[in-house]
Scaffold this motif. Structure first.
Motif, PDB file in Angstrom:
ATOM      1  N   GLY A 156       0.795  -1.209   0.000  1.00  0.00           N
ATOM      2  CA  GLY A 156       0.000   0.000   0.000  1.00  0.00           C
ATOM      3  C   GLY A 156       0.828   1.260   0.000  1.00  0.00           C
ATOM      4  N   MET A 157       0.137   2.373   0.211  1.00  0.00           N
ATOM      5  CA  MET A 157       0.719   3.685  -0.030  1.00  0.00           C
ATOM      6  C   MET A 157       1.658   4.159   1.067  1.00  0.00           C
ATOM      7  SD  MET A 157      -2.691   5.323  -1.756  1.00  0.00           S
ATOM      8  CE  MET A 157      -3.819   4.180  -1.009  1.00  0.00           C
ATOM      9  N   ARG A 158       1.490   3.628   2.275  1.00  0.00           N
ATOM     10  CA  ARG A 158       2.356   4.084   3.360  1.00  0.00           C
ATOM     11  C   ARG A 158       3.566   3.189   3.561  1.00  0.00           C
ATOM     12  NH1 ARG A 158      -2.830   6.086   6.212  1.00  0.00           N
ATOM     13  NH2 ARG A 158      -3.156   4.016   7.061  1.00  0.00           N
ATOM     14  N   ALA A 159       3.780   2.230   2.656  1.00  0.00           N
ATOM     15  CA  ALA A 159       4.882   1.283   2.829  1.00  0.00           C
ATOM     16  C   ALA A 159       6.241   1.964   2.780  1.00  0.00           C
ATOM     17  CB  ALA A 159       4.807   0.187   1.763  1.00  0.00           C
ATOM     18  N   VAL A 160       6.356   3.075   2.051  1.00  0.00           N
ATOM     19  CA  VAL A 160       7.653   3.735   1.913  1.00  0.00           C
ATOM     20  C   VAL A 160       8.184   4.191   3.271  1.00  0.00           C
ATOM     21  CG1 VAL A 160       6.641   6.016   1.433  1.00  0.00           C
ATOM     22  CG2 VAL A 160       8.937   5.499   0.635  1.00  0.00           C
ATOM     23  N   LYS A 161       7.312   4.521   4.201  1.00  0.00           N
ATOM     24  CA  LYS A 161       7.746   4.919   5.547  1.00  0.00           C
ATOM     25  C   LYS A 161       7.556   3.809   6.572  1.00  0.00           C
ATOM     26  CE  LYS A 161       7.140   8.294   9.258  1.00  0.00           C
ATOM     27  NZ  LYS A 161       6.658   9.637   9.648  1.00  0.00           N
ATOM     28  N   TYR A 162       6.399   3.146   6.516  1.00  0.00           N
ATOM     29  CA  TYR A 162       6.026   2.264   7.615  1.00  0.00           C
ATOM     30  C   TYR A 162       6.214   0.776   7.332  1.00  0.00           C
ATOM     31  CZ  TYR A 162       3.894   6.306   9.926  1.00  0.00           C
ATOM     32  OH  TYR A 162       3.682   7.513  10.549  1.00  0.00           O
ATOM     33  N   GLY A 163       6.476   0.407   6.080  1.00  0.00           N
ATOM     34  CA  GLY A 163       6.623  -1.000   5.769  1.00  0.00           C
ATOM     35  C   GLY A 163       5.314  -1.636   5.328  1.00  0.00           C
ATOM     36  N   LEU A 250      13.189  13.762   4.364  1.00  0.00           N
ATOM     37  CA  LEU A 250      11.838  14.258   4.645  1.00  0.00           C
ATOM     38  C   LEU A 250      10.955  13.208   5.317  1.00  0.00           C
ATOM     39  CD1 LEU A 250      11.193  16.092   1.246  1.00  0.00           C
ATOM     40  CD2 LEU A 250      12.028  17.072   3.389  1.00  0.00           C
ATOM     41  N   ASP A 251      11.361  11.948   5.233  1.00  0.00           N
ATOM     42  CA  ASP A 251      10.612  10.846   5.844  1.00  0.00           C
ATOM     43  C   ASP A 251       9.150  10.857   5.429  1.00  0.00           C
ATOM     44  OD1 ASP A 251      10.443   8.546   7.348  1.00  0.00           O
ATOM     45  OD2 ASP A 251      10.070   9.590   9.240  1.00  0.00           O
ATOM     46  N   PRO A 252       8.859  10.844   4.124  1.00  0.00           N
ATOM     47  CA  PRO A 252       7.463  10.916   3.669  1.00  0.00           C
ATOM     48  C   PRO A 252       6.679   9.662   4.032  1.00  0.00           C
ATOM     49  CG  PRO A 252       8.913  10.462   1.832  1.00  0.00           C
ATOM     50  CD  PRO A 252       9.803  10.751   3.002  1.00  0.00           C
ATOM     51  N   GLN A 253       5.417   9.861   4.376  1.00  0.00           N
ATOM     52  CA  GLN A 253       4.531   8.739   4.647  1.00  0.00           C
ATOM     53  C   GLN A 253       4.199   7.988   3.364  1.00  0.00           C
ATOM     54  OE1 GLN A 253       0.018   8.799   5.206  1.00  0.00           O
ATOM     55  NE2 GLN A 253       0.737   9.162   7.278  1.00  0.00           N
ATOM     56  N   SER A 254       4.037   8.721   2.279  1.00  0.00           N
ATOM     57  CA  SER A 254       3.707   8.111   0.992  1.00  0.00           C
ATOM     58  C   SER A 254       4.206   9.006  -0.136  1.00  0.00           C
ATOM     59  CB  SER A 254       2.199   7.888   0.852  1.00  0.00           C
ATOM     60  OG  SER A 254       1.504   9.115   0.995  1.00  0.00           O
ATOM     61  N   ILE A 255       4.557   8.376  -1.257  1.00  0.00           N
ATOM     62  CA  ILE A 255       4.928   9.088  -2.484  1.00  0.00           C
ATOM     63  C   ILE A 255       4.275   8.332  -3.632  1.00  0.00           C
ATOM     64  CG2 ILE A 255       6.778  10.068  -3.880  1.00  0.00           C
ATOM     65  CD1 ILE A 255       8.729   9.526  -1.622  1.00  0.00           C
ATOM     66  N   GLU A 256       3.203   8.874  -4.168  1.00  0.00           N
ATOM     67  CA  GLU A 256       2.445   8.225  -5.233  1.00  0.00           C
ATOM     68  C   GLU A 256       2.641   8.956  -6.560  1.00  0.00           C
ATOM     69  OE1 GLU A 256       0.200   5.332  -4.538  1.00  0.00           O
ATOM     70  OE2 GLU A 256       1.819   5.487  -3.065  1.00  0.00           O
ATOM     71  N   PHE A 257       2.523   8.216  -7.667  1.00  0.00           N
ATOM     72  CA  PHE A 257       2.560   8.871  -8.973  1.00  0.00           C
ATOM     73  C   PHE A 257       1.318   8.503  -9.762  1.00  0.00           C
ATOM     74  CE2 PHE A 257       4.247   4.768 -10.368  1.00  0.00           C
ATOM     75  CZ  PHE A 257       3.692   4.627 -11.632  1.00  0.00           C
ATOM     76  N   MET A 258       0.898   9.411 -10.621  1.00  0.00           N
ATOM     77  CA  MET A 258      -0.242   9.145 -11.512  1.00  0.00           C
ATOM     78  C   MET A 258      -0.160  10.074 -12.706  1.00  0.00           C
ATOM     79  SD  MET A 258      -2.929  10.656  -8.756  1.00  0.00           S
ATOM     80  CE  MET A 258      -1.859  10.051  -7.452  1.00  0.00           C
TER      81      MET A 258
END
Length: 472
Positions: A156-163, A250-258
């Motif tokens: 999911g979208m928060r995996a970049v920070k939280y796993g 920056l420790d982003p919670q999510s980074i999405e592209f569209m």
């Protein structure tokens, strides 16, 4: 495949004794939805019998009976998978865990919660928040079940920070194909205690054991969060900004592209016109959507200033702040609806959710779009720019199904080959099911694939649990 036994009237009678007459359906009483998942192009088959157990003991009794009778069992949650993972390829029994839907207990001192597998993600997130806590895994399909999330290791979208989901499963009660009940893991945060059978079951897609209870780790809820829309000229420019954002601390919670075309369709579907088509007379062709969370608004503001500098250097037209609850809700409703709109707009659909190194995303997307153009097949994509997990779809309208399947298979084969060349993996979060088995084998090689098959054999020597999926 082994030679399985048919589900006889006597077996149905015994299943009814286990789960109750209302918890066991057969023949025409079974709805068509139970023959497939969200990607019916990967096949459909009706089971002979459908059961809805409500306890671990009932699941164990069902498996003891099916093991004794050599009847195949396919485990199913909410059915939101995308790789044919819950299609009962061999008929037999479908065991649906959605009546096992209790949030059992919280342990706030140790930041854990115990749940049954049929709890829906959206319900758990809401309930955890009401207790002042936070469950970080955030797969796009919020109506999916926690059990399904666990057995596919949903990201999911928060995996970049939280796993991913794996990082939040501390313990689980599982039922083996023989019907034996096993407790895996403990509600502690560290373990170096032999082979991790728990982590074998996580991501095993219902082929090794049936998960009937899960202990999940929780974290304190962040005090503040703000989202930012970064419009770019095209997808290459958008993706090129991501490494700099990740390296900036920056420790982003999510980074999405569209990309703009899918955003236009999705905004029309949701009624939320929130992504700018034009910024200072510059046409936006793609977007990066970022969320920063933290202890307070001041902390986020300081990081946002750094984000603005990086975005400007990367060629973003602007950095649009989304901090009002109504705006944030509208923006993320668009993001969450991307797949729904793709499914709605296409008569035929095939998909991949490869993961590649972040700095290879743009090149890989360009390659796949080129192959799609060669075959006259429209490619649509979006995904998690922060971790390289790409959701790419072959979409067909007004084309013969057999022709579409052949063209999509050619595109997929070349795409997975390119993915391997770039050091990527077949699936970032959707899993393998039966649709991606061949690609998995080619990707990991014969030795690793044989080891996976051997593990399956140890857990399930009869081969009755979700047969035909993942490996073997």
């Amino acid at each position: 495949m082994p030679a399985y036994s048919e589900v006889t009237p006597e077996i149905i009678r015994q299943l009814e004794e286990i789960v109750g007459e209302g918890g066991c359906l057969s023949g025409d009483a079974i709805g068509e939805d139970y023959s497939h998942d969200e990607m019916p192009i990967y096949g459909t088959r009706m089971p002979a019998t459908l059961v809805f157990p409500e306890t671990t003991e009932q699941v164990a009794a069902v498996m003891r009976l099916c093991s004794a009778e050599n009847v195949p069992v396919t485990v199913r949650g909410a059915g939101t998978g995308l790789v044919g993972g819950c299609v009962p390829l061999e008929g037999g029994v479908v065991l649906c865990t959605m009546n096992m839907d209790k949030i059992i207990a919280y342990d706030k001192d140790n930041l854990t919660v115990r749940v049954q597998p049929g709890v829906r993600l959206c319900d758990l997130i809401e309930d955890v928040a009401a207790h002042g806590l936070f469950y970080p895994p955030d797969p796009g399909e919020k109506t999916g079940s926690i059990g399904g999330n666990v057995v596919t290791n949903a990201g999911g979208m928060r995996a970049v920070k939280y796993g991913t989901t794996r990082d939040y499963v501390l313990a689980a009660t599982v039922v083996l194909p023989s019907g034996e009940v096993l407790e895996l893991g403990r509600a502690v945060t560290k373990s170096s205690s032999g082979y991790s059978l728990l982590h074998l079951v996580i991501g095993s897609e219902g082929t090794l054991a049936i998960v009937t209870e899960i202990t999940l780790k929780l974290v304190p809820a962040p005090e503040a969060s703000t989202s930012f829309i970064l419009p770019f000229s095209d997808i290459d420019a958008a993706i090129a900004s991501v490494p700099g954002i990740k390296l900036a601390g920056l420790d982003p919670q999510s980074i999405e592209f569209m990309e703009r075309d899918i955003v236009v369709d999705t905004e029309a579907h949701t009624g939320n016109q929130v992504f700018p088509a034009e910024v200072e007379e510059q046409q936006a062709g793609a977007y990066i959507l970022i969320t920063l969370d933290g202890n307070d608004e001041d902390e986020i503001f300081q990081r946002a200033e750094k984000l603005a500098e990086i975005a400007d250097e990367a060629g973003a037209f602007d950095v649009l702040v989304v901090d009002q609850p109504s705006e944030k809700k509208a923006v993320w409703e668009v993001r969450d609806a991307l797949l729904t709109v793709i499914e709605h707009d296409a008569e035929l659909l095939d998909e991949m959710d490869v993961v590649v190194p972040v700095d290879r995303i743009a090149g890989f997307l360009g390659f796949v779009y080129g192959v799609g153009a060669e075959h006259g097949i429209r490619i649509r994509s979006f995904g998690h720019a922060g971790d390289g997990n790409l959701h790419i779809y072959c979409a067909g309208n007004g084309v013969d199904e057999a022709e579409f399947k052949q063209k999509a298979a050619d595109i997929m084969a070349r795409a997975y080959e390119k993915c391997a060349e770039l050091g990527g993996q077949v699936s970032g979060e959707h899993g393998i099911g039966h649709a991606k088995k061949g690609y998995l084998r080619e990707s990991v090689g014969e030795t690793a694939y044989d080891l996976m098959t051997g593990i399956k054999q140890v857990f399930d020597p009869q081969g009755i649990l979700n047969p035909g999926k993942v490996c073997g």
